[in-house]
Scaffold this active site. Sequence first.
Site, PDB file in Angstrom:
ATOM      1  N   ILE A 134     -27.302   5.736 -16.647  1.00 35.77           N
ATOM      2  CA  ILE A 134     -28.603   5.791 -15.977  1.00 35.77           C
ATOM      3  C   ILE A 134     -28.587   6.810 -14.836  1.00 35.77           C
ATOM      4  O   ILE A 134     -29.549   7.546 -14.624  1.00 35.77           O
ATOM      5  CB  ILE A 134     -28.982   4.402 -15.429  1.00 35.77           C
ATOM      6  CG1 ILE A 134     -29.050   3.383 -16.563  1.00 35.77           C
ATOM      7  CG2 ILE A 134     -30.299   4.454 -14.672  1.00 35.77           C
ATOM      8  CD1 ILE A 134     -28.998   1.938 -16.085  1.00 35.77           C
ATOM      9  N   PHE A 181     -26.997   1.564 -23.047  1.00 32.27           N
ATOM     10  CA  PHE A 181     -26.881   2.314 -21.802  1.00 32.27           C
ATOM     11  C   PHE A 181     -26.414   1.390 -20.686  1.00 32.27           C
ATOM     12  O   PHE A 181     -26.536   0.165 -20.759  1.00 32.27           O
ATOM     13  CB  PHE A 181     -28.220   2.964 -21.433  1.00 32.27           C
ATOM     14  CG  PHE A 181     -29.330   1.991 -21.135  1.00 32.27           C
ATOM     15  CD1 PHE A 181     -29.557   1.533 -19.840  1.00 32.27           C
ATOM     16  CD2 PHE A 181     -30.153   1.514 -22.154  1.00 32.27           C
ATOM     17  CE1 PHE A 181     -30.580   0.636 -19.562  1.00 32.27           C
ATOM     18  CE2 PHE A 181     -31.174   0.619 -21.886  1.00 32.27           C
ATOM     19  CZ  PHE A 181     -31.396   0.174 -20.591  1.00 32.27           C
ATOM     20  N   CYS A 182     -25.847   2.001 -19.648  1.00 33.86           N
ATOM     21  CA  CYS A 182     -25.376   1.251 -18.481  1.00 33.86           C
ATOM     22  C   CYS A 182     -25.469   2.166 -17.260  1.00 33.86           C
ATOM     23  O   CYS A 182     -26.040   3.254 -17.335  1.00 33.86           O
ATOM     24  CB  CYS A 182     -23.956   0.745 -18.690  1.00 33.86           C
ATOM     25  SG  CYS A 182     -22.762   2.059 -19.031  1.00 33.86           S
ATOM     26  N   THR A 183     -24.896   1.769 -16.147  1.00 32.10           N
ATOM     27  CA  THR A 183     -25.063   2.518 -14.893  1.00 32.10           C
ATOM     28  C   THR A 183     -24.483   3.922 -14.967  1.00 32.10           C
ATOM     29  O   THR A 183     -25.176   4.911 -14.731  1.00 32.10           O
ATOM     30  CB  THR A 183     -24.423   1.758 -13.718  1.00 32.10           C
ATOM     31  OG1 THR A 183     -24.932   0.427 -13.682  1.00 32.10           O
ATOM     32  CG2 THR A 183     -24.741   2.451 -12.399  1.00 32.10           C
TER      33      THR A 183
END
Length: 243
Positions: free
Chosen positions: A133, A104-106
């Site tokens: 996120i 996962f990332c921003t």
Amino acid sequence: MHKESFSEKAPFYRLKIRLKREIVTMGVPDINPRLMAGKYVKPEEWNKLLDDPDVVVVDVRNDFEVSLGTFEGAINPKTKSFSELPEWVLRETALRNKPKVAMFCTGGIRCEKSTAFLRTQGFEEVYHLEGGILKYLETVPEAESRWEGECFVFDERVSVGQGLKPGNYELCRGCRHPISQEDKASELFVLGVSCPHCHDSKTETKKQALSERQRQIELAKRRNQVHIGARYDAKEKVDGAID
């Protein structure tokens, strides 16, 4: 596909448009996220994946971003830039201890690329959080949220929390590192000049220049004028120069 997010104040001082060959540089040729990215997992299904004992979860953001908040149990590669991630993947044994990898990332761009890279390295069951996120914080109710802390964003909001509400971090104007109230209470913090993360990395000349910039900002405030991000009429400026 575009994403929308609302803020009570302008999150950017200026609009800048740049043409770039790659949005987030990974440094690995022949990676095509459109064809090779891992399986999308919607925010509503992400908690179920986190609870799967056969999954290793990886936060693919940079170390300073992870320090503000992450999902419980997620691995932090402790990278300073996204281009360091492929080397970390090649040497990290924890990725090979379980059959599934979730990343996962921003906002979803970096994990699309990172999952695509994993697939080129022989990983078969690779997943990533659709929308990142930010979509999770926007979609999943706070009572069900597994997110801990705040999420760093690359604009003047600095960080956001559940429901994308503004967080508690600010930016050090000397190094643009996110700083907490604890950081601001440090004797190493000088408004507009330095913080505990950068105080010993600047020359006196640089500190003086930053101090002068901060002085001009404060003078503008007292005059009720805009300093950073001030707008002007380009034609009037040219005409004034001619006169």
